[in-house]
Scaffold this motif. Structure first.
Motif, PDB file in Angstrom:
ATOM      1  N   GLN A  60       0.857  -1.185   0.000  1.00  0.00           N
ATOM      2  CA  GLN A  60       0.000   0.000   0.000  1.00  0.00           C
ATOM      3  C   GLN A  60       0.894   1.236   0.000  1.00  0.00           C
ATOM      4  OE1 GLN A  60      -2.272   0.420   3.526  1.00  0.00           O
ATOM      5  NE2 GLN A  60      -3.302   2.265   2.811  1.00  0.00           N
ATOM      6  N   LYS A  61       0.793   2.025  -1.051  1.00  0.00           N
ATOM      7  CA  LYS A  61       1.758   3.101  -1.205  1.00  0.00           C
ATOM      8  C   LYS A  61       1.293   4.423  -0.612  1.00  0.00           C
ATOM      9  CE  LYS A  61       5.136   1.042  -3.376  1.00  0.00           C
ATOM     10  NZ  LYS A  61       6.209   0.560  -2.509  1.00  0.00           N
ATOM     11  N   SER A  62       0.069   4.477  -0.122  1.00  0.00           N
ATOM     12  CA  SER A  62      -0.322   5.760   0.476  1.00  0.00           C
ATOM     13  C   SER A  62      -1.081   5.515   1.776  1.00  0.00           C
ATOM     14  CB  SER A  62      -1.138   6.566  -0.525  1.00  0.00           C
ATOM     15  OG  SER A  62      -2.470   6.600  -0.174  1.00  0.00           O
ATOM     16  N   HIS A  63      -0.645   6.211   2.808  1.00  0.00           N
ATOM     17  CA  HIS A  63      -1.264   6.058   4.124  1.00  0.00           C
ATOM     18  C   HIS A  63      -1.779   7.410   4.585  1.00  0.00           C
ATOM     19  CE1 HIS A  63       0.560   2.070   4.887  1.00  0.00           C
ATOM     20  NE2 HIS A  63       1.451   2.531   4.015  1.00  0.00           N
ATOM     21  N   GLU A  64      -3.038   7.451   4.985  1.00  0.00           N
ATOM     22  CA  GLU A  64      -3.554   8.690   5.546  1.00  0.00           C
ATOM     23  C   GLU A  64      -3.679   8.538   7.049  1.00  0.00           C
ATOM     24  OE1 GLU A  64      -6.928  11.140   4.297  1.00  0.00           O
ATOM     25  OE2 GLU A  64      -6.427  10.500   2.261  1.00  0.00           O
ATOM     26  N   VAL A  65      -3.177   9.509   7.770  1.00  0.00           N
ATOM     27  CA  VAL A  65      -3.220   9.433   9.225  1.00  0.00           C
ATOM     28  C   VAL A  65      -4.027  10.627   9.745  1.00  0.00           C
ATOM     29  CG1 VAL A  65      -1.874   9.275  11.314  1.00  0.00           C
ATOM     30  CG2 VAL A  65      -0.947   8.419   9.167  1.00  0.00           C
ATOM     31  N   PHE A  66      -5.130  10.312  10.375  1.00  0.00           N
ATOM     32  CA  PHE A  66      -6.040  11.349  10.868  1.00  0.00           C
ATOM     33  C   PHE A  66      -5.645  11.734  12.289  1.00  0.00           C
ATOM     34  CE2 PHE A  66      -9.827  12.347  13.325  1.00  0.00           C
ATOM     35  CZ  PHE A  66     -10.356  13.392  12.596  1.00  0.00           C
ATOM     36  N   LEU A  67      -5.478  13.037  12.546  1.00  0.00           N
ATOM     37  CA  LEU A  67      -5.140  13.454  13.910  1.00  0.00           C
ATOM     38  C   LEU A  67      -6.353  14.023  14.637  1.00  0.00           C
ATOM     39  CD1 LEU A  67      -1.619  15.047  13.543  1.00  0.00           C
ATOM     40  CD2 LEU A  67      -2.217  12.758  14.265  1.00  0.00           C
ATOM     41  N   PHE A  68      -6.900  15.145  14.150  1.00  0.00           N
ATOM     42  CA  PHE A  68      -8.153  15.635  14.740  1.00  0.00           C
ATOM     43  C   PHE A  68      -8.855  16.552  13.748  1.00  0.00           C
ATOM     44  CE2 PHE A  68      -4.854  18.592  16.203  1.00  0.00           C
ATOM     45  CZ  PHE A  68      -5.398  19.819  15.906  1.00  0.00           C
ATOM     46  N   ASP A  69     -10.137  16.806  14.036  1.00  0.00           N
ATOM     47  CA  ASP A  69     -10.924  17.694  13.192  1.00  0.00           C
ATOM     48  C   ASP A  69     -10.504  19.115  13.462  1.00  0.00           C
ATOM     49  OD1 ASP A  69     -12.692  17.011  11.279  1.00  0.00           O
ATOM     50  OD2 ASP A  69     -14.235  16.351  12.685  1.00  0.00           O
ATOM     51  N   TRP A  70     -10.161  19.840  12.430  1.00  0.00           N
ATOM     52  CA  TRP A  70      -9.651  21.189  12.662  1.00  0.00           C
ATOM     53  C   TRP A  70     -10.759  22.213  12.493  1.00  0.00           C
ATOM     54  CZ3 TRP A  70      -6.532  24.806   9.170  1.00  0.00           C
ATOM     55  CH2 TRP A  70      -5.939  25.805   9.948  1.00  0.00           C
ATOM     56  N   ILE A  71     -11.247  22.348  11.266  1.00  0.00           N
ATOM     57  CA  ILE A  71     -12.313  23.321  11.014  1.00  0.00           C
ATOM     58  C   ILE A  71     -13.493  22.561  10.432  1.00  0.00           C
ATOM     59  CG2 ILE A  71     -12.990  25.361   9.723  1.00  0.00           C
ATOM     60  CD1 ILE A  71     -10.121  26.150   9.507  1.00  0.00           C
ATOM     61  N   SER A  72     -14.684  22.859  10.908  1.00  0.00           N
ATOM     62  CA  SER A  72     -15.840  22.339  10.198  1.00  0.00           C
ATOM     63  C   SER A  72     -16.939  23.378  10.249  1.00  0.00           C
ATOM     64  CB  SER A  72     -16.308  21.023  10.792  1.00  0.00           C
ATOM     65  OG  SER A  72     -16.863  21.235  12.056  1.00  0.00           O
ATOM     66  N   ALA A  73     -17.522  23.635   9.087  1.00  0.00           N
ATOM     67  CA  ALA A  73     -18.617  24.593   8.990  1.00  0.00           C
ATOM     68  C   ALA A  73     -19.460  24.190   7.805  1.00  0.00           C
ATOM     69  CB  ALA A  73     -18.082  26.014   8.803  1.00  0.00           C
ATOM     70  N   GLY A  74     -20.711  23.870   8.071  1.00  0.00           N
ATOM     71  CA  GLY A  74     -21.577  23.423   6.995  1.00  0.00           C
ATOM     72  C   GLY A  74     -21.012  22.160   6.359  1.00  0.00           C
ATOM     73  N   THR A  75     -20.883  22.194   5.038  1.00  0.00           N
ATOM     74  CA  THR A  75     -20.383  21.004   4.353  1.00  0.00           C
ATOM     75  C   THR A  75     -18.863  20.936   4.352  1.00  0.00           C
ATOM     76  OG1 THR A  75     -20.548  22.291   2.341  1.00  0.00           O
ATOM     77  CG2 THR A  75     -22.348  20.780   2.796  1.00  0.00           C
ATOM     78  N   LEU A  76     -18.240  21.965   4.906  1.00  0.00           N
ATOM     79  CA  LEU A  76     -16.781  22.010   4.885  1.00  0.00           C
ATOM     80  C   LEU A  76     -16.218  21.293   6.108  1.00  0.00           C
ATOM     81  CD1 LEU A  76     -14.137  23.469   3.698  1.00  0.00           C
ATOM     82  CD2 LEU A  76     -14.568  25.135   5.468  1.00  0.00           C
ATOM     83  N   HIS A  77     -15.389  20.290   5.847  1.00  0.00           N
ATOM     84  CA  HIS A  77     -14.716  19.618   6.965  1.00  0.00           C
ATOM     85  C   HIS A  77     -13.243  19.531   6.655  1.00  0.00           C
ATOM     86  CE1 HIS A  77     -18.310  18.495   9.078  1.00  0.00           C
ATOM     87  NE2 HIS A  77     -18.835  18.188   7.911  1.00  0.00           N
ATOM     88  N   ILE A  78     -12.452  20.121   7.527  1.00  0.00           N
ATOM     89  CA  ILE A  78     -11.013  20.065   7.295  1.00  0.00           C
ATOM     90  C   ILE A  78     -10.368  19.357   8.468  1.00  0.00           C
ATOM     91  CG2 ILE A  78      -8.947  21.401   6.895  1.00  0.00           C
ATOM     92  CD1 ILE A  78     -10.795  23.622   5.881  1.00  0.00           C
ATOM     93  N   PRO A  79      -9.946  18.129   8.256  1.00  0.00           N
ATOM     94  CA  PRO A  79      -9.233  17.446   9.332  1.00  0.00           C
ATOM     95  C   PRO A  79      -7.759  17.796   9.289  1.00  0.00           C
ATOM     96  CG  PRO A  79      -9.585  15.961   7.511  1.00  0.00           C
ATOM     97  CD  PRO A  79     -10.142  17.289   7.091  1.00  0.00           C
ATOM     98  N   LEU A  80      -7.118  17.723  10.440  1.00  0.00           N
ATOM     99  CA  LEU A  80      -5.672  17.813  10.443  1.00  0.00           C
ATOM    100  C   LEU A  80      -5.179  16.389  10.252  1.00  0.00           C
ATOM    101  CD1 LEU A  80      -3.571  20.101  10.897  1.00  0.00           C
ATOM    102  CD2 LEU A  80      -3.114  19.030  13.060  1.00  0.00           C
ATOM    103  N   SER A  81      -4.796  16.050   9.043  1.00  0.00           N
ATOM    104  CA  SER A  81      -4.365  14.678   8.809  1.00  0.00           C
ATOM    105  C   SER A  81      -3.166  14.673   7.875  1.00  0.00           C
ATOM    106  CB  SER A  81      -5.510  13.859   8.234  1.00  0.00           C
ATOM    107  OG  SER A  81      -5.973  14.459   7.051  1.00  0.00           O
ATOM    108  N   PHE A  82      -2.401  13.596   7.979  1.00  0.00           N
ATOM    109  CA  PHE A  82      -1.148  13.487   7.226  1.00  0.00           C
ATOM    110  C   PHE A  82      -1.289  12.455   6.131  1.00  0.00           C
ATOM    111  CE2 PHE A  82       1.313  14.747  11.282  1.00  0.00           C
ATOM    112  CZ  PHE A  82       1.032  16.071  11.030  1.00  0.00           C
ATOM    113  N   LEU A  83      -0.521  12.646   5.096  1.00  0.00           N
ATOM    114  CA  LEU A  83      -0.518  11.693   3.991  1.00  0.00           C
ATOM    115  C   LEU A  83       0.917  11.268   3.732  1.00  0.00           C
ATOM    116  CD1 LEU A  83      -1.973  10.351   1.539  1.00  0.00           C
ATOM    117  CD2 LEU A  83      -1.374  12.386   0.257  1.00  0.00           C
TER     118      LEU A  83
END
Lengths: 632, 487, 109
Positions: A60-83
């Protein structure tokens, strides 16, 4: 330990270093600060190596690592996550690897500076933000790093802030970066509107199904490219980078040569799926890239400050990389990012070593004959110079020729200008080397006796980087030379690939032409500066028109000042003095004034004559009566 | 309900106690303001983040006219209450270095103003809202008039006439709504339920909009603001810029959008254009300002312009951004004015060109000031970024050109803020700044709190976003529902 | 008495209106043109009495006594007014040694 468990440590360690060094900058000893500052980067480097190799063994050549939810408003969700994928894992290695070498170098270079602790905390903070930039799994986390490195660049350019010119250079860098950042942000907004997400993993699969030339995609990519122009110092936003040399030399090496300025290329390579579908944007990128490369190379020809030469050379090389991106050679560009990181970091650190030896003298007119005094510096810098000039078999040759070959396939004109630039590059680099190291020392005898080779902590990074600059080309040897293009294969899951469709003989011819051009430039520089022992004339001496244009940087700063800064300031004064104070405030005060004046007139009716009052009363009653009779 | 009444009346009672406290007014007012912050936090902990109005108090007051003491807290109000009760203790702390004459009156006025502001932010009855609106104005008038700088009488007069004129328009609007209301009361729910045609809504829109636009202030109703900020004592400026201008924004959200959505729809284009003109206009003016206080005043106009543009864009991102930015702007602008106050008290000047090199002698101040400046220019990782990012996204959803022009604030903000920072803090020290002492005591306390808030909110804004999310969503649904029913 | 009332009722209403208008106008003109405060007062009385007469006339015409009740009120009021007014005039005279109203022009801005 899996990648997911390790990855958050990579940026965390430099952050920790920043906090410790920042809080203890006055209480910790310099030795301890140096150990902590370099140690955290070394630790990050080791973890990055582990990650790199475990990714290589991973299916598996790509790993996503989720840390925490940073900003969310309406349909917008921005997690602080690493790739973590092939692209970011290599960037990790460069940032932490070269970062560590430069930290090590700085422990010696900055040793006598009173802001030692502050310097290391800033440097650690920079590494943290740079890691965030490459690790982000969406454009917003990337943007945190993107602006964060801009902040660190601001802090470090203005490190010696008591000098007003340095502080202004820092401000200029920040503001010019911000112009690009606005483009970046607007591009992100457009992407969110269009794709409904800012995550790489949601955008790219959707984009892959679209037709080339989609208008929205063209707009998105142009906006992103504006962002890249600011960060990676392309026309018309490149003038901040030469000024940024006001910072300490290790900063120039790390931020303004090896890592931060390549963020724009990283971002475009990361978004290569989008850029591949926007031929118009690619066209623009190629033209901007090659123009920047040429103009910066011309300017570099006449500079006399050793760091300024390297700065314009950096701009020029970045232009090459953009040319590569524009013609679709994403791997080639990224390859050049790697090799450029090696040899440009090397050259800057070497220049730093020279400056250190010369007691902070940067003008090449006062140098000369340093080869004997600084043998290690000379040797390593020579390797760097050969690499940047594109002479085989050093690393620069492979990466530059991959870009040029792709450019030839795209348009021979671009290739022609590219070769011309390579010729100029070779000339100004060897000019710099000869002016600095050969001939006789041009300062006083007393000064000469103080010149000495730098300590081990500075030469060891030079040697390591020289080795890398020499052999770094090995990671992507083209098929022509029987190589297997390892880098291209490694990046193929992330970065769009285009097969080069040229015959081997054409490829050899192209290479031959550029190598011959570089060698001619070398010889010309040799006859001029070693045989002829010429020294650049003084600042105020008369120059030919072209030399004047080059020496004065095409008057770009003056032009910007004239068409942007001056009018804005004039507007500012006009708005403040005329519109705000006279017009709007005038209306408001005018209302008050007219009420006053009106009352002055009306009060005269109150004559005090009772007879007149009664007369008015009777008159009023009669008028009312008349009105009642006739109208109701 | 008891908590809410306590929340509003604690500062009021505190003001009365402070009047009689004499020399110890400083301590008394500090204790009371910290207690109200504690109370606000307690309420926030018990607050359930949904769209409902909680801790509602609904008591009969002037029954003949249908006026009730009706107040309550939803997510939006909660945020404003937190902002008010957070900033007031900070503002009182920030005054510790000063020895104002007649301190009892000074601190009593601050607490009185706090009570008025809390009333504004929690009122569910238009009449009560109006009372709070004017009650908050009176103390600030006296603070500026008695403790202000030079030329304060003329400037104060202008400020007062400006705002009173706006308020009168609003009063007319409220009375008109009252007369239209068949139940003949001032209740906000009854106003929401009114069915006005679009012409009526247009008139009401303007009546309210002018009042709010003057308070915020939006271009071209802003000329009172730079003068007043410059002439007012620092604590007065902080109250004005940190909390009071949020009254205007809050008013738009609570009283303008849901009551006359059709009016908003008809005129939002103009409102956004004015807001965006304000952003660019004020930023450009800030470029060449010589007085740092005036520069910050103009920057405040630019920031508020962006907030109002985001609100009138009428979408979730813009609205949520406005929420975060109201809090952030309050914190940042108080920080900026505090730093300028510290500088003024040591060098007796706020003229940018006369300063320089302070960082050399006061590194702590330099660092905290830099963090506040970065928060103001919306660097990611600071509170300013969350707000501006969401606001710009909201404006973007309204129109790409609007967002492009509004986005210039990112560039312009960096230009004038860094210019100020450079000329004040960096460069060579001169005779004025050579003896500059670094921050100490309460100065450290205040600046550290502000810097901590800037970074914490920037890294983890979720609690704030979560607090207001449901209420904002509810509000927008309400607006949309009413819009579709008008057509 | 009875006879007088019937005879008076015989006078058409219009005559009363004309008479009252004339008396009232004389009063108004008197107020406007004379400068002596006492004469003005007398003119005001003329106006009041013109109205009184009109009220009485209409009262009889309409067979409604309330009009005459009003007249009593007005007469009482006029008496009170004269008392206050004369007091003022006396005070004015004491201060200015004159009862010319044009001297009293201080009541202004």
């Amino acid at each position: 330990m899996t990648i997911e468990q390790l990855i958050w440590l990579v940026p965390l360690l430099p952050l920790l270093g920043f906090v410790i060094n920042g809080l203890g900058r006055n209480s910790l000893s310099k030795g301890l600060v140096g150990i902590i500052g370099s140690g955290v980067i070394l630790a990050s480097f080791i973890i990055s190596v582990v990650i790199f190799f475990s990714l290589q063994g991973d299916t598996q050549k790509s790993h996503e690592v989720f840390l925490f939810d940073w900003i969310s408003a309406g349909t917008l969700h921005i997690p602080l996550s690493f790739l973590i994928d092939p692209l970011s894992s290599i960037m990790l290695l460069i940032i932490t690897g070269i970062g560590f070498l430069i930290h090590l170098y700085s422990t010696s270079y900055m040793h006598n500076d009173e802001g030692f602790g502050k310097f290391f905390s800033y440097l650690n903070l920079f590494v943290f933000f740079m890691l965030l930039l490459v690790l982000g799994s969406n454009y917003i986390v990337m943007f945190i790093g993107w602006e964060g490195v801009g902040l660190c660049s601001y802090l470090l350019i203005g490190f010696w802030y008591t000098n007003t010119a340095y502080a202004s250079a820092a401000k200029k860098a920040f503001v010019m970066n911000r112009i690009g950042d606005l483009g970046f942000l607007l591009g992100v907004f457009l992407m969110f509107n269009f794709f409904g997400s800012v995550e790489f993993s949601k955008i790219f699969p959707q984009a892959a199904n679209m037709l080339p030339g989609n208008n929205t995609l063209v707009l998105i990519t142009i906006l992103l490219f504006i962002g890249a122009c600011g960060k990676s110092a392309q026309l018309p936003l490149f003038t901040w980078l030469p000024d940024a040399m006001a910072g300490p030399t290790p900063v120039s090496a790390l931020i303004h040569a090896a890592t931060m300025v390549t963020a724009g290329i990283y971002m475009i390579a990361r978004s290569s799926v989008l850029f591949d579908l926007a031929p118009l944007t690619q066209h623009i990128i190629a033209i901007v890239g090659i123009t920047t490369a040429l103009i910066a190379a011309i300017i570099a020809l006449t500079q006399t400050d050793i760091k300024k030469v390297l700065a314009y050379s950096t701009v020029s090389q970045l232009g090459y990389m953009f040319l590569g991106l524009g013609v679709g050679a994403y791997t080639g560009s990224f390859f050049h990012v790697l090799t450029h990181a090696f040899f440009k970091a090397l050259l800057f650190l070497g220049a730093g070593s020279v400056i250190h030896a010369m007691h902070h003298e940067q003008d090449m007119r006062h140098m000369g004959g340093l080869r004997k005094k600084l043998p290690v510096t000379f040797l390593t810098m020579m390797i760097g110079t050969i690499a940047i000039a594109g002479l085989p078999p050093f690393s620069g040759f492979f990466s530059k020729d991959e870009i040029l070959a792709n450019a030839y396939q795209y348009s021979p004109i671009l290739w022609g200008v590219g070769v011309l630039t390579a010729f100029l590059t070779s000339f100004y680099m060897f000019r710099m080397m000869f002016l600095t190291f050969s001939g006789n020392y041009r300062g006083t005898h007393h000064e000469e006796s103080h010149v000495h080779e730098s300590p081990k902590a500075m030469t060891i990074p030079l040697i390591i980087l020289a080795i890398l600059a020499a052999i770094g080309g090995a990671i992507n040897i083209p098929h022509v030379f029987g190589g297997n293009e390892w880098l291209a294969h490694w990046l193929s899951p992330v970065v769009a690939q285009h097969e080069l469709d040229l015959t081997h003989s054409t490829e050899f011819t192209l290479m031959g032409v550029s190598v011959v051009a570089a060698i001619i430039a070398l010889l010309y520089a040799y006859t001029r500066y070693v045989k002829g022992a010429r020294v650049p004339v003084a600042d105020e001496a008369p120059r030919s028109a072209l030399a004047k244009l080059s020496y004065n940087k095409f008057y770009l700063d003056e032009i910007y000042d004239f068409i942007i800064t001056k009018p804005l300031d004039a507007f500012s004064r006009f708005f403040y003095r005329i519109i705000d104070t006279k017009f709007i405030d005038g209306i408001v005060n005018g209302l008050g004034w007219s009420t006053n004046e009106a009352s002055k007139g009306v009060r005269l009716l109150q004559s005090g004559n009772v007879g007149f009052y009664i007369f008015m009363m009777v008159f009023g009653i009669i008028a009312l009566l008349a009105y009642t009779f006739y109208y109701i | 309900m008891e908590q809410l009444l306590l929340l509003i009346f604690l500062p009021l009672a505190g003001a009365i106690i402070t009047v009689f406290a004499g020399k110890s007014a400083k301590i008394v007012s500090t204790v009371i303001s910290v207690a109200s912050l504690g109370l606000a936090l307690f309420i926030a902990c018990n607050f359930i983040p949904n769209a409902s109005t909680q801790f509602e108090a609904n008591l009969p007051w002037i029954a003949d006219l249908g006026i009730r003491f009706h107040a309550g807290i939803d997510g939006i109000s909660m945020l404003m209450v937190l902002l008010t009760n957070l900033l007031v203790p900070i503002i009182i702390f920030s005054s510790y270095r000063h020895d104002y004459k007649n301190p009892a009156a000074f601190y009593a006025l601050i607490l009185f103003m706090q009570a008025g502001l809390l009333l504004v932010f929690t009122a569910m009855d238009a009449f009560l809202f109006y009372i709070g609106w004017e009650a908050a104005l009176i103390p600030i008038y006296f603070i500026c008039a008695f403790w202000g700088g030079k030329d304060r009488v003329r400037i104060n007069m202008k400020f007062f006439v400006y705002t009173i004129a706006g308020s009168l328009f609003m009063l007319m609007g409220i009375i008109y709504l009252y007369l239209q209301n068949p139940a003949h009361n001032f209740d906000i729910q009854a106003f929401y339920a009114l069915n006005l045609d679009s012409a009526q809504q247009g008139w009401i829109f303007w009546a309210f909009f002018i009042a709010f636009a003057i308070k915020m202030p939006i271009f071209p109703f802003h000329t009172w603001q730079p003068d007043t900020y410059t002439a007012a004592p620092t604590q007065g400026t902080m109250l004005l810029s940190g909390i009071m201008l949020k009254m205007g924004i809050y008013g738009v959200i609570r009283w303008l959008l849901p009551i006359v959505p059709a009016g908003v729809q008809d005129w939002s284009c103009l409102a956004i254009v004015l807001s965006i003109i304000g952003i660019v206009y004020a930023s450009i003016i800030a470029f060449t300002q010589k007085d740092a206080k005036r520069l910050v005043a103009y920057s405040s106009i630019a920031h508020v312009g962006l907030i109002s543009a985001g609100i009138f864009a009428l979408n979730q991102q813009g609205m949520q951004g406005a929420m975060v930015q109201m809090l952030s702007h309050g914190i940042n602008v108080v920080g900026l004015f505090y730093v300028l106050d510290i500088i003024f008290s040591r060098t007796k000047t706020n003229i940018i060109e006369e300063l320089g090199g302070i960082a050399k002698s006061a590194p702590q101040l330099a660092i905290t000031f830099l963090i506040i400046v970065l928060g103001t220019v919306a660097l990611p990782g600071t509170n300013g970024f969350i707000g501006e990012f969401l606001l710009l996204m909201g404006v973007y959803n309204y129109g790409i050109w609007a967002a492009t022009i509004a986005g210039l604030t990112i560039i312009f903000g960096a230009v004038y803020m860094l210019r100020m920072y450079q000329n004040v803090m960096l460069g060579k020290t001169n005779e004025l700044t050579i003896t500059f002492t670094d921050i100490q005591g309460t100065e450290k306390l205040v600046l550290y709190i502000i810097c901590a808030l800037i970074i914490i909110l920037g890294v983890y804004p979720k609690p704030i976003l979560h607090l207001t999310e449901a209420s904002v969503q509810h509000l927008l649904e309400q607006v949309n529902q009413k819009l579709t029913s008008v057509k | 008495m009875e006879n007088l009332t019937t005879q008076m009722a015989g006078v058409p209403l219009n005559h009363y209106i004309y008479l009252c208008a004339i008396i009232f106008t004389i009063g108004v003109i008197g107020v406007l043109t004379r400068r002596n405060a006492i004469v003005i007062f007398m003119s005001v009385e003329l106006m009041l009495n013109a109205v009184n007469l009109l009220l009485t006339a209409f009262s009889v015409h309409n067979n409604d006594p309330s009009g005459q009740v009003f007249v009593f009120f007005i007469m009482a009021l006029a008496a009170a007014e004269v008392a206050v007014g004369l007091a003022i005039i006396v005070m004015v005279y004491r201060n200015t040694k004159s009862i010319d109203i044009n001297v009293l022009n201080r009541l202004k801005w």
